[in-house]
Design a protein around this motif. Sequence first.
Motif, PDB file in Angstrom:
ATOM      1  N   TYR A 194      -1.689  -7.692  -2.483  1.00 31.89           N
ATOM      2  CA  TYR A 194      -1.551  -9.122  -2.796  1.00 31.89           C
ATOM      3  C   TYR A 194      -0.457  -9.224  -3.845  1.00 31.89           C
ATOM      4  O   TYR A 194      -0.660  -8.795  -4.981  1.00 31.89           O
ATOM      5  N   GLU A 227       0.106  -6.328  -6.411  1.00 37.05           N
ATOM      6  CA  GLU A 227      -1.162  -5.633  -6.639  1.00 37.05           C
ATOM      7  C   GLU A 227      -1.685  -5.005  -5.345  1.00 37.05           C
ATOM      8  O   GLU A 227      -1.938  -5.718  -4.363  1.00 37.05           O
ATOM      9  N   GLU A 228      -1.879  -3.683  -5.325  1.00 34.66           N
ATOM     10  CA  GLU A 228      -2.383  -3.055  -4.110  1.00 34.66           C
ATOM     11  C   GLU A 228      -3.908  -3.096  -4.097  1.00 34.66           C
ATOM     12  O   GLU A 228      -4.557  -2.704  -5.066  1.00 34.66           O
ATOM     13  N   ALA A 229      -4.471  -3.590  -2.995  1.00 33.68           N
ATOM     14  CA  ALA A 229      -5.928  -3.699  -2.893  1.00 33.68           C
ATOM     15  C   ALA A 229      -6.508  -2.611  -2.001  1.00 33.68           C
ATOM     16  O   ALA A 229      -7.631  -2.165  -2.207  1.00 33.68           O
ATOM     17  N   GLY A 246     -14.575  -5.413  -5.366  1.00 32.88           N
ATOM     18  CA  GLY A 246     -13.144  -5.216  -5.533  1.00 32.88           C
ATOM     19  C   GLY A 246     -12.620  -3.936  -4.929  1.00 32.88           C
ATOM     20  O   GLY A 246     -11.488  -3.538  -5.183  1.00 32.88           O
ATOM     21  N   GLY A 257     -11.963  -3.419  -1.826  1.00 35.49           N
ATOM     22  CA  GLY A 257     -11.053  -3.655  -0.710  1.00 35.49           C
ATOM     23  C   GLY A 257     -11.747  -3.854   0.633  1.00 35.49           C
ATOM     24  O   GLY A 257     -11.089  -3.888   1.679  1.00 35.49           O
ATOM     25  N   SER A 262     -10.732  -7.262   2.162  1.00 33.83           N
ATOM     26  CA  SER A 262      -9.319  -7.180   2.523  1.00 33.83           C
ATOM     27  C   SER A 262      -9.141  -6.395   3.822  1.00 33.83           C
ATOM     28  O   SER A 262      -8.348  -6.772   4.690  1.00 33.83           O
ATOM     29  N   SER A 298     -12.112   1.529  -4.997  1.00 33.13           N
ATOM     30  CA  SER A 298     -10.774   1.185  -5.503  1.00 33.13           C
ATOM     31  C   SER A 298      -9.702   1.248  -4.430  1.00 33.13           C
ATOM     32  O   SER A 298      -8.633   1.816  -4.638  1.00 33.13           O
ATOM     33  N   GLY A 299      -9.990   0.711  -3.269  1.00 29.56           N
ATOM     34  CA  GLY A 299      -8.983   0.644  -2.224  1.00 29.56           C
ATOM     35  C   GLY A 299      -8.791   1.941  -1.470  1.00 29.56           C
ATOM     36  O   GLY A 299      -7.878   2.056  -0.657  1.00 29.56           O
TER      37      GLY A 299
END
Lengths: 289, 254
Positions: B17, B20-22, B43, B45, B48, B223-224
């Motif tokens: 986004y 910012e990498e998600a 959060g 991901g 997403s 964390s993604g």
Amino acid sequence: MFEATNLNRRNHQIQWLFKVLFGMMTLILIVPVALILGVLVAKGGPAISMEFLFSMPRNGLTEGGILPALIGTMWLVGVALLASVPVGIAAAIYLSEYAPDNWLTRGINLAIINLAGVPSIVHALFGVGAFVVFAGFGASILAASLTLAVMTLPVVIVATRESLQAVPMAFREACWNMGATRWQTIRIVVLPNSVSGILTGIILEVSRTAGETAPIMFTGAAMFLPFLPQGVLDQTMALSMHLFVISNSIPGMSEEFKYGTALVLISLVLLMNALSISFRVYLRGKKKW
Amino acid sequence: MVAPTVKLAVRDLRIAYGEEEAVSGISLDVHANEIFGIIGPAGSGKTSFLRALNRMEMFNDDMHVSGEIVFGGRDISDIRNVYALRQKIGVVFPLPVGLPMSVYDNVALSPRLRGVKNKAALDEIVERCLTRAALWDEVKDRLKALGSLLSGGQQQRLTIARALSQDPELLLLDEFSIAVDPVTTMRIEDVLRELKEEVTIILVTNLVQQARRLADRTAFFLSGELVEVAETEVLFTGEVKDQRTRDYVEGRFG
Ligand SMILES: Nc1ncnc2c1ncn2[C@@H]1O[C@H](COP(=O)(O)OP(=O)(O)OP(=O)(O)O)[C@@H](O)[C@H]1O
Ligand SMILES: [Mg+2]
């Protein structure tokens, strides 16, 4: 346990102070409007009669009625609406629903807001050049109405865009997520839930142009015509222009006639506003989400 | 044992986004007719990830997706007809959205978009989907009421019914039971187990026990990143590859 502390009491006093302050500001705002209306009704009221409203002017405008001006104003506003509504709505739908959010769109939006601030005399000059001379419509209802339409386009677009944007984004996404195209989404959820707001907003904005004089003065409004307009290529009288003429150029004009004309003009605008506002209130009562 | 059919293959998926990498490079396969659970702290991901599967980056100029998502044999970023893609994927997001039209029209919308006009056919779809979403009994007498004015939990089930009305091949559920009471949730979970015969389901949930009850395999996002993916029973009770997975499912962080 619910006794007021000193802090409570002070907060309460401050809140009361602000309420009174803001209330007084509102009063200051209302007073001039009320005075204007009061004076118009007091001085113009006696002039209002069936004859005044529904007969032709006589004897160099000093006697008779204002019928051609009243009819003319309706023509001008009506044709202006016909011209500006489709264009304005289409442009607003494009800007709100299709245009990507980039510098170009933001620039166009900014330009539209600024266009709304262009003085009407500038629009008048544009109208003479574009519609009377270049397009060859001559001084006519068509040229005058188109000038009014161009002038009101920015507010029509802004009013429409606001109504469109009042429809929550989540509805659009839910629709898109099912595989609906942009247009299907606009047709199925966006327009049905904004069309009434759009229309009332537009009527509200455009009816204000009934009071404009400058844009129609050189493009199609006449000081005096002994007949009613028969089509859009005729010239016409108009209330705003009539008021301007009898206030400035006719010696021995009765005060009553001037105020009476002003009263009719303002009543026409207020009537349109009242209609569209009550329609809006009615719709708000039927909230859909 | 026969190798399972891969329904959805994700390779090195990255989602950002703005700057910012998600989601930072996730690769995984989802098998046909399984319920694929995704768990992970707030959060991490998960949402997403689901958004990217339905090409929802097209709704948000800020969202950027790279990597490869292969569905129905095609990399979805190459599919010009995204409408057909989205029709095959049903989505249910945590904030329920009842569209401001009747309950009936909410569920009939997708079939109508597909061109179904026959009243009897629509009636049948509406009843079947509302029943499966455990909403039919509550709304069958007021199908003309506005969908957007139902209660939160009802709207959530209406959203599920709408997703089912698409007759999807892939069903993405993101915390579908967040506003639904426990008894109704159990009913919907039963339906999902049945639906598995026809549909592939990806289930994002903050309730790790829900993943345990429903999912055949479960992925743990953090964390993604994909920490690991395993048979659900293995993830919850067996030998995990990563200690953080164990800590999360046992409620030690997150
Ligand atoms: N529309 C957005 N714009 C900007 N950043 C976003 C947006 N959506 C998500 N993010 C960010 O992306 C990261 C991942 O968010 P995402 O919603 O995918 O998490 P999640 O795993 O679904 O969390 P939760 O369990 O709370 O739903 C977060 O840091 C979040 O702040
Ligand atoms: Mg989420």
